[in-house]
Design an enzyme around this catalytic site. Structure first.
Site, PDB file in Angstrom:
ATOM      1  N   THR A   1       7.554 -20.746  -9.476  1.00 38.96           N
ATOM      2  CA  THR A   1       6.143 -20.269  -9.599  1.00 38.96           C
ATOM      3  C   THR A   1       5.474 -20.794 -10.966  1.00 38.96           C
ATOM      4  O   THR A   1       5.810 -19.985 -11.993  1.00 38.96           O
ATOM      5  CB  THR A   1       5.888 -19.054  -9.293  1.00 38.96           C
ATOM      6  OG1 THR A   1       6.417 -18.545  -7.906  1.00 38.96           O
ATOM      7  CG2 THR A   1       4.333 -18.700  -9.234  1.00 38.96           C
TER       8      THR A   1
ATOM      9  N   LYS B   1       3.454 -12.618 -15.557  1.00 41.08           N
ATOM     10  CA  LYS B   1       3.491 -14.066 -15.779  1.00 41.08           C
ATOM     11  C   LYS B   1       2.787 -14.858 -14.625  1.00 41.08           C
ATOM     12  O   LYS B   1       1.712 -15.699 -15.001  1.00 41.08           O
ATOM     13  CB  LYS B   1       4.973 -14.901 -15.653  1.00 41.08           C
ATOM     14  CG  LYS B   1       5.011 -16.278 -15.829  1.00 41.08           C
ATOM     15  CD  LYS B   1       5.156 -17.156 -14.869  1.00 41.08           C
ATOM     16  CE  LYS B   1       6.313 -16.888 -13.982  1.00 41.08           C
ATOM     17  NZ  LYS B   1       6.258 -17.762 -12.873  1.00 41.08           N
TER      18      LYS B   1
ATOM     19  N   LYS C   1       0.647 -20.106  -4.021  1.00 38.35           N
ATOM     20  CA  LYS C   1       1.613 -18.902  -4.368  1.00 38.35           C
ATOM     21  C   LYS C   1       0.766 -18.135  -5.456  1.00 38.35           C
ATOM     22  O   LYS C   1       0.906 -16.919  -5.357  1.00 38.35           O
ATOM     23  CB  LYS C   1       2.753 -19.604  -5.064  1.00 38.35           C
ATOM     24  CG  LYS C   1       3.858 -18.638  -5.543  1.00 38.35           C
ATOM     25  CD  LYS C   1       4.440 -17.871  -4.512  1.00 38.35           C
ATOM     26  CE  LYS C   1       5.140 -16.710  -5.144  1.00 38.35           C
ATOM     27  NZ  LYS C   1       6.319 -16.952  -5.879  1.00 38.35           N
TER      28      LYS C   1
ATOM     29  N   LEU D   1      12.832 -21.812 -11.595  1.00 40.28           N
ATOM     30  CA  LEU D   1      12.945 -21.719 -12.920  1.00 40.28           C
ATOM     31  C   LEU D   1      11.648 -20.742 -13.159  1.00 40.28           C
ATOM     32  O   LEU D   1      10.982 -20.582 -12.465  1.00 40.28           O
ATOM     33  CB  LEU D   1      13.014 -22.749 -13.748  1.00 40.28           C
ATOM     34  CG  LEU D   1      14.010 -23.775 -13.444  1.00 40.28           C
ATOM     35  CD1 LEU D   1      13.606 -25.234 -13.862  1.00 40.28           C
ATOM     36  CD2 LEU D   1      15.305 -23.274 -13.835  1.00 40.28           C
ATOM     37  N   PRO D   2      11.921 -19.851 -14.299  1.00 40.42           N
ATOM     38  CA  PRO D   2      11.086 -18.772 -14.233  1.00 40.42           C
ATOM     39  C   PRO D   2       9.708 -18.904 -15.013  1.00 40.42           C
ATOM     40  O   PRO D   2       8.928 -18.149 -14.966  1.00 40.42           O
ATOM     41  CB  PRO D   2      11.973 -17.769 -15.448  1.00 40.42           C
ATOM     42  CG  PRO D   2      13.389 -18.034 -15.302  1.00 40.42           C
ATOM     43  CD  PRO D   2      13.252 -19.316 -14.944  1.00 40.42           C
TER      44      PRO D   2
END
Length: 317
Positions: free
Chosen positions: A117, A267, A192, A86-87
């Site tokens: 992430t 983001k 990440k 998911l974003p």
């Protein structure tokens, strides 16, 4: 956004070593990355059920043999393993902990794999709530970009217990070629964020040197050959070059469409910035990269691939 349900055509338990193999799995979120990942699940012989708010994204997978679910709640009642991609922090929280989220309907002992992430502290929060529901949870963000997602060569950075990591390996290997256990829940996200901050910095550096070379009269292909056989070589120069025409199958040669959007890179840099503040870590180049990508968003470039920083530096956008 992405959550994946797939069903093995063999028994749920088929490992001589005692590792659990799952018979029912789910995938929600079929964006630039998730669509390819789901397709690779199908190629490995799994029965796949998908969910995405974009109906056309689901129809593309149906043509390849996937089934669809009308809601996340419908999916989670009958799965053994569930993968989400998911974003944003909030979408992950809504998906897992919302009134109609995963944890409201999921069965005991289901393995939840979040490949989004997000902030490591969000992963830890979800893990605590999952444990109270007697559900297993790992964070497992990916690296490699859209081409690796398509080719099934992603790197998965996994945070979770040793047992849950071992349980998830066979699932992750259907979509990636390198599966790395980074530590406890949240450590996959930590890895990440560090990786993506370096990617943003290296992409800016790559864009700057190609712009400088051009202004000095140096041909782009000559500089490309030099950099990629010298100490300046990096992923951004060798495999994802921001200069149009140098590589055939990257966003820069496709009007910066597809790939990893400027919005998502911003983001991720914001998450790294927050993590650095929380841990009192000095990240001067990471902070500058964050400001530059925020500027790209303000110039209407949020949906373009993040390598469009090259055109921004050239003053072309």
């Amino acid at each position: 956004m992405c959550l994946l349900i797939f069903r093995l055509k063999s028994s749920t338990w088929i490992s001589m070593a005692g590792v659990r193999r799952f018979s029912k799995v789910g995938f929600v979120g079929l964006g630039n990355m998730g669509g390819h990942m789901a397709r690779n699940i199908l190629k490995k012989g799994y029965e796949l059920t998908v969910f995405d708010i974009d109906k056309s994204a689901m129809s593309n997978l149906v043509e390849d043999g996937a089934k669809t679910a009308s809601t996340i709640a419908e999916m989670v009642k009958d799965v053994d393993v569930l993968i989400s991609m998911l974003p944003s922090n909030q979408q992950v929280l809504d998906c897992y902990t919302g009134d109609n989220g995963i944890l409201s309907s999921v069965k005991k002992n289901v393995l939840l794999i979040d490949s989004s992430t997000i902030d490591p502290f969000v992963s830890k929060e979800i893990s605590i709530k999952a444990e109270k529901k007697e559900v297993k949870f790992i964070d497992s963000p990916v690296s490699g970009g859209i081409n690796a997602a398509r080719d099934g060569t992603l790197t998965f950075m996994v945070g979770g217990s040793n047992a849950n990591f071992e349980a998830a390996k066979s699932i992750l290997e259907a979509m990636g070629s390198r599966i790395v256990h980074c530590g406890d829940v949240g450590m996959g996200q930590a890895a990440k964020l560090c990786n993506n901050m370096l990617l943003a910095i290296s992409m800016i550096g790559t864009a700057e040197i190609f712009n400088l070379g051009q202004r000095l009269g140096l041909k782009e292909n000559v500089l490309n050959d030099i950099v990629n056989s010298s100490s300046g070589k990096c992923w951004s120069s060798e495999l994802y070059n921001p200069v149009p025409g140098l590589l055939p199958d990257v966003p820069s040669s496709k009007n910066y469409e597809g790939g990893f959007s400027t919005l998502l890179m911003t983001k991720d840099l914001s998450l790294a910035q927050s993590a650095a503040i929380r841990t009192d870590a000095l990240i001067p180049l990471g902070s500058l990269a964050y400001q530059l990508y925020k500027m790209l968003n303000s110039h209407g470039l949020s949906q373009k691939d993040f390598s469009i920083i090259y055109q921004f530096i050239r003053g072309k956008c």
